[in-house]
Design an enzyme around this catalytic site. Structure first.
Site, PDB file in Angstrom:
ATOM      1  N   ASP A 194      -6.885  -4.938  -4.596  1.00 25.46           N
ATOM      2  CA  ASP A 194      -7.215  -4.366  -3.427  1.00 25.46           C
ATOM      3  C   ASP A 194      -8.271  -3.163  -3.595  1.00 25.46           C
ATOM      4  O   ASP A 194      -8.392  -2.411  -2.373  1.00 25.46           O
ATOM      5  CB  ASP A 194      -6.077  -4.198  -2.463  1.00 25.46           C
ATOM      6  CG  ASP A 194      -6.387  -3.943  -1.144  1.00 25.46           C
ATOM      7  OD1 ASP A 194      -7.416  -4.526  -0.565  1.00 25.46           O
ATOM      8  OD2 ASP A 194      -5.780  -3.192  -0.410  1.00 25.46           O
ATOM      9  N   ASP A 249       0.826  -1.094   0.055  1.00 26.49           N
ATOM     10  CA  ASP A 249      -0.017   0.016  -0.032  1.00 26.49           C
ATOM     11  C   ASP A 249       0.851   1.244   0.016  1.00 26.49           C
ATOM     12  O   ASP A 249       1.686   1.444   1.088  1.00 26.49           O
ATOM     13  CB  ASP A 249      -1.004  -0.176   1.253  1.00 26.49           C
ATOM     14  CG  ASP A 249      -1.909  -1.196   1.036  1.00 26.49           C
ATOM     15  OD1 ASP A 249      -2.514  -1.115  -0.046  1.00 26.49           O
ATOM     16  OD2 ASP A 249      -2.341  -1.829   1.945  1.00 26.49           O
TER      17      ASP A 249
HETATM   18 ZN   LIG Z   1      -4.088  -2.236  -0.606  1.00 28.44          ZN
END
Ligand SMILES: [Zn+2]
Length: 1017
Positions: free
Chosen positions: A385, A275
């Site tokens: 995601d 991320d």
């Molecule tokens: Zn993610």
């Protein structure tokens, strides 16, 4: 037989964890440890290596949250280890067993080159495959004391508010309590690596896990049980290293027994979802990337068959800038075919909120980076995601040369199970893209028996296909695959009772899946995630930063290109390239959705301010060049919107011909009336809109007995994932803010002030002359906690569906809840407008900041239907940022009455692209003019290659086939249709040069990029 499987399973579990795994590094000597605690933010490697280290030892505490400590470890390999493989075992005392969510380390040689990373599941460093004995060993460890922001318990994650993500705030307070060290050094040893024990552990691990997944009465399961027991019997606990080989011999026949013909096939691909910011700031992600890439390139050295995909070009660009030697390793491994740049995008962005032109640039900058740096034309969109996928994406993928799409996020749906894993995804224009949702339901697989078995059991397309993809490797916070995972992959390649696992590139998987399943089923329209609906609203300031930046970038490109063609002004290629990449980065799927820690959002808000200032100055410079000398106190009005207004053409400028005026409110009882001859609005003494009358159509917009612009406050405390989720039960309770502190006339509008709790909401309602739009300008000082603020408009219209703007078009959603799929869409995304209507009449809500909406319908006793549209203005979640959305905000929205969706397209652009007035007297003819409102220009810019060609991107915005003519405002030297990267697109038949213009024929929602050559002289 009296065999008890549980006893054997428990015996295996204890032997593995307490005896066999520790025995891999049984022979060890301690290293000497020194430490230097970095006084502030991270420093370059060379500076850390040169710093003065002090003494330290195992057991020492280290690392206040977000600090960095550099450990130097040194020692001598014992003479008696000559000829043996040696490793360092470096355990920083990790606070959780999830890699990437607590302390992490990167190990360097004394020359400053990186070796590999350390995390809770990966603590070894290879020293030598065969020791000489007596040699000296020194390593440096950059240890990052990243705090555990989100605790994971045995049953579920916890979401307690924590100040840990707000470093700036507690540094400012001198919050000493939070400066306590978080970690304690656990182990710093040199050790012999016992390969025989390691391999035995992997054998037992794979067979033990397979055993669990086989049917309880299967012969193979019981055979494995007995085999495992015999292998454990063969291990002498006082001489594990000496008896491991004998135990492995017992297991060998079971491992050699091949998979059944026709067994499910898994394409496993190494991956580490990183991320780009989340429970850590952007600066930490730069180091996470260096750690993960160091890990995987080291693993590639040991495992030539290992393949790894990396999916966000931005992360490689960081590496290139900050850790060039690690980047060089990645490029070298790309040369061997092991390191595979993938994904085609600059970051893995949110695709609900991100604007259309931004999505284009995600592809442009992502693909261009891979082409320029790696010579690779990526062909997949890799978004495992992201919290939902808009229905414009298939066309964008195709126009970017992308053939395959992958995500698994829709498996997080809490209501409906998505019916396919391999399918064609059809977008709003009819483009179809071959897509795969890995049935393993995770992007962080460790190739466990449970996950591999779940892949096969869960796979919905068995009747037509026998293969699925599994991305394996620790992720979210990075880490990547490990040698244990590779050991599993080796053993699962062809093993009785298991799917067959092959480590291979996504392109290989997709080519094979397509070959066997070209007639896969089709899913039409958006991929709505039935989860995380609060991400459409959380962290308003971040969302506004993105919305403003997107529109400012449009203006900066448009006016800079116009100035370059008209006046020869220099086009700011480099500034625009840099600014675009900054905005693209912040569209990452935990920044733009508002789900990161405070540090990330406060930094993003500052970055957006800087981006806006720089873009404003680019716009200003171009407009001054175009407006001519500010002679006779004249003013030029610039219109960057795709439709003309106030006598100024779209994309052009003209001297001001009329001053816009507001309709003055007239007192009426204890309220006011605004009437411009088109619309008559009544605001009562409570500041509520009791009537919005469409004079032309002779009908009331609001439902009988209802009020418009009703602010409503809901308790908003979801069961989990605070910043992400709005749970359906939020609707059970509501407080109407129907009392005003103040209702009066200010600046030609009706100003209404309300207070609720410690919050103050000031709204000014205005009606421009000649407009059908009731504007609501809102200033909020927001101090609520775990509340959701909505603005409601109950409309007297029987709308079968709502029409919401999405990138490059619209999506219709039913207003009913007939099916569980419809009911689950209780909070939906719209960009600049959401429209509801019945044949002949409709209304729209347009906005400059809002994405979350809900639309409900009720049938009244009088037989009429009320369609209520509500905008989600603000939330106040407390995890992961306990201060989320606190403070002042300004946002605007408007009710537009008596309009079709086509009008809403225009109004939405106008609200987000206000006219700009500049001193001057020139008429600025647009660089391109279109003769049909349905053809909307998304971008006007100069070509990225510096040729001076004008690039125009446009799309059909009404969902209808259209013929139109594009007229360039310059001598046309030719027109070529291109892909998103401005490369010629052969076979595009949608345009034709005719005379001085270009004739267009566009299908519904078609996007067309034209490169127009400017004929000079
Ligand atoms: Zn993610």
């Amino acid at each position: 037989m009296h065999t008890d499987p549980t006893i054997i399973e428990q015996r295996l579990a204890r032997m593995l964890s307490q005896r066999l795994r520790p025995a891999v590094h049984a022979r060890c000597v301690p290293l000497t440890v020194e430490v230097w605690h970095v006084p502030g933010e991270p420093v370059p490697v060379a500076a850390a290596l040169a710093a003065d280290h002090g003494p330290a030892q195992v057991g020492d505490r280290w690392g206040p949250a977000w600090s960095t400590s550099w450990f130097k470890v040194s020692g001598r390999i014992p003479q008696e280890w000559a000829g043996l493989p040696v490793e360092a075992v470096l355990d920083l005392g990790f606070g959780t067993t999830d890699p990437g969510f607590s302390a992490e380390g990167l190990v360097y040689r004394p020359d400053g080159t990186a070796v590999k990373a350390l995390n809770p599941r990966n603590t070894h460093v290879p020293v030598t495959a065969s020791a000489a004995g007596g040699e000296r060993v020194t390593y440096h460890i950059e240890a990052a004391a990243n705090p555990v922001v989100m605790h994971s318990g045995p049953e579920q994650l916890t979401f307690y508010p924590t100040a840990l993500g707000d470093r700036a705030a507690w540094l400012a307070d001198g919050g000493e309590g939070d400066r306590d060290p978080l970690y304690r050094l656990r182990r710093m040893d040199l050790a012999v690596f016992d390969a025989g024990v390691f391999e035995l552990v992997q054998d037992l691990d794979v067979l033990g896990q397979l055993m669990h997944e086989l049917p309880a009465q299967s012969t193979r399961r019981w055979q494995l049980l007995r085999t495992v027991e015999r292998a454990l019997d063969a291990v002498d606990l006082q001489d594990i290293g000496g008896t491991a080989a004998a135990a492995r011999e017992v297991l060998a026949p079971a491992l050699a027994s091949p998979a059944a013909p026709g067994a499910h096939r898994i394409s496993a691909i190494g991956h580490s979802h990183i991320d780009s910011a989340w429970l850590w700031p952007l600066r930490e992600t730069v180091r996470k990337v260096a750690r993960t890439v160091s890990n995987v390139t080291q693993l590639m050295d040991d495992h030539p068959g290992f393949r790894f995909v990396m999916s966000q070009a931005q992360q490689l660009a960081w590496l290139k800038e900050h850790r060039p030697e690690v980047y060089a390793r990645a490029r070298q491994k790309a040369g061997t075919g092991q390191f595979l740049p993938a994904g085609s995008l600059w970051v893995e962005p949110d695709t609900n909120i991100t604007g259309g032109e931004s999505l284009v640039r995600q592809f442009v900058h992502g693909k261009r980076f891979y082409l320029e740096e790696f010579g690779v034309e990526t062909e997949e969109m890799w978004l495992p995601d992201t919290f939902g996928y808009n229905a414009a994406l298939p066309q964008l993928m195709k126009l970017a040369g992308v053939r395959w799409f992958l995500t698994q996020k829709i498996s997080w749906n809490t209501t409906n199970k998505f019916p396919h894993h391999t399918f064609w995804w059809e977008g709003i224009d009819g483009t179809r893209i071959f897509s795969h949702f890995p049935p393993v339901d995770t992007y962080n697989s460790d190739l466990s028996g449970a996950e591999v078995a779940h892949s096969e059991r869960n796979f919905q397309d068995k009747a037509g296909s026998d293969r699925s993809l599994v991305p394996f490797g620790y992720g979210d916070g990075g880490g990547g695959p490990t040698r244990e995972m590779m050991a599993r992959a080796d053993r699962l390649a062809d093993l009785e009772g298991s799917p067959q696992v092959a480590v291979e590139a996504p392109a290989d998987f997709f080519a094979k899946a397509f070959a066997e399943y070209a007639h896969a089923p089709v899913w039409v329209g958006e991929l709505y995630l039935e989860f995380h609906r609060g991400t459409l609203t959380s962290q308003l300031a971040t969302k506004q930063g993105n919305r403003r930046s997107e529109h400012l970038l449009r203006e900066a490109e448009l006016w800079s290109a116009t100035a370059a063609v008209r006046t020869g002004a220099a086009y700011p290629y480099q500034a625009l390239d840099r600014l675009w990449k900054t905005v693209l980065l912040h569209q990452f799927h935990d920044i733009l959705p508002g789900t990161s820690i405070a540090w990330v959002h406060r930094e993003a808000e500052q970055t957006y301010r800087e981006v806006a200032a720089e873009l404003e100055s680019l716009v200003g410079a171009a407009q001054r060049a175009l407006a001519g000398p500010p002679g006779q106190q004249g003013e030029v009005v610039f219109n960057a919107a795709p439709h003309a207004r106030g006598g100024v053409p779209a994309l052009g400028a003209a001297p001001r011909t009329r001053a816009p005026g507001r309709t003055p409110p007239v007192a009426d009882g204890d309220g006011f009336v605004l009437d411009n001859g088109l619309v008559r609005v009544v605001v009562d003494g409570r500041g509520l809109v009791t009537s919005a009358y469409d004079i032309t159509a002779d009908r009331e917009a609001l439902a009988p007995g209802s009020v418009g612009n009703l602010l409503q406050l809901h308790q908003d405390f979801p069961n989990q994932w605070d910043a992400w989720d709005i749970d359906a039960f939020y609707r059970n309770t509501v407080r109407d803010l129907d009392q005003a502190d103040e209702v009066g006339v200010v600046d030609g509008g009706v100003r209404v002030v309300r207070t609720v709790g410690a919050s103050r909401i000031e709204q000014t309602l205005t009606l421009e002359q000649g407009a059908r739009r009731l504007d609501v300008d809102t200033l909020v000082d927001w101090h609520e906690r775990e509340k959701l603020l909505k603005a409601a408009f109950p409309l007297d219209v029987r709308a079968a569906h709502s029409t919401a703007e999405i990138p490059f078009g619209q999506v219709e959603r039913p207003t009913h809840t007939n099916t569980s799929w419809d009911a689950a869409k209780f909070e939906v995304c719209a960009h600049r407008f959401l429209h509801v209507g019945e044949p002949g009449w409709g209304a729209a809500l347009v906005n400059d900041s809002t994405y979350g909406h809900d639309v409900t319908r009720d049938v009244r006793p009088d037989g009429g239907t009320t369609t209520t549209v509500r905008l989600s203005l603000l939330r106040s979640a407390r995890f992961p940022d306990p201060q989320a959305d606190q403070g002042t905000h300004r946002l605007r929205y408007a009710l537009v009455v008596g309009v079709e969706p086509a009008d809403a397209v225009c109004e939405g652009h106008h609200m987000n692209l206000p006219e700009r007035t500049v001193p001057g007297s020139a008429v600025v003819e647009p660089l391109v003019a279109l003769d049909k409102d349905g053809v909307v220009v998304s971008a006007v810019k100069l070509a990225d290659d510096g040729s001076g060609d004008v690039v125009v991107r446009l799309y059909e915005a009404h969902g209808r086939r259209v013929r139109a003519t594009l007229t360039p405002g310059f001598a046309l030297g030719g027109a070529v249709a291109t892909d998103l990267l401005e490369r010629p697109l052969p076979g595009d038949g949608s345009h034709e040069v005719a005379g001085s213009g270009v004739r267009l024929v566009l299908r519904p929602f078609q996007i067309l990029t034209l490169r127009l050559a400017v004929r000079r002289g």
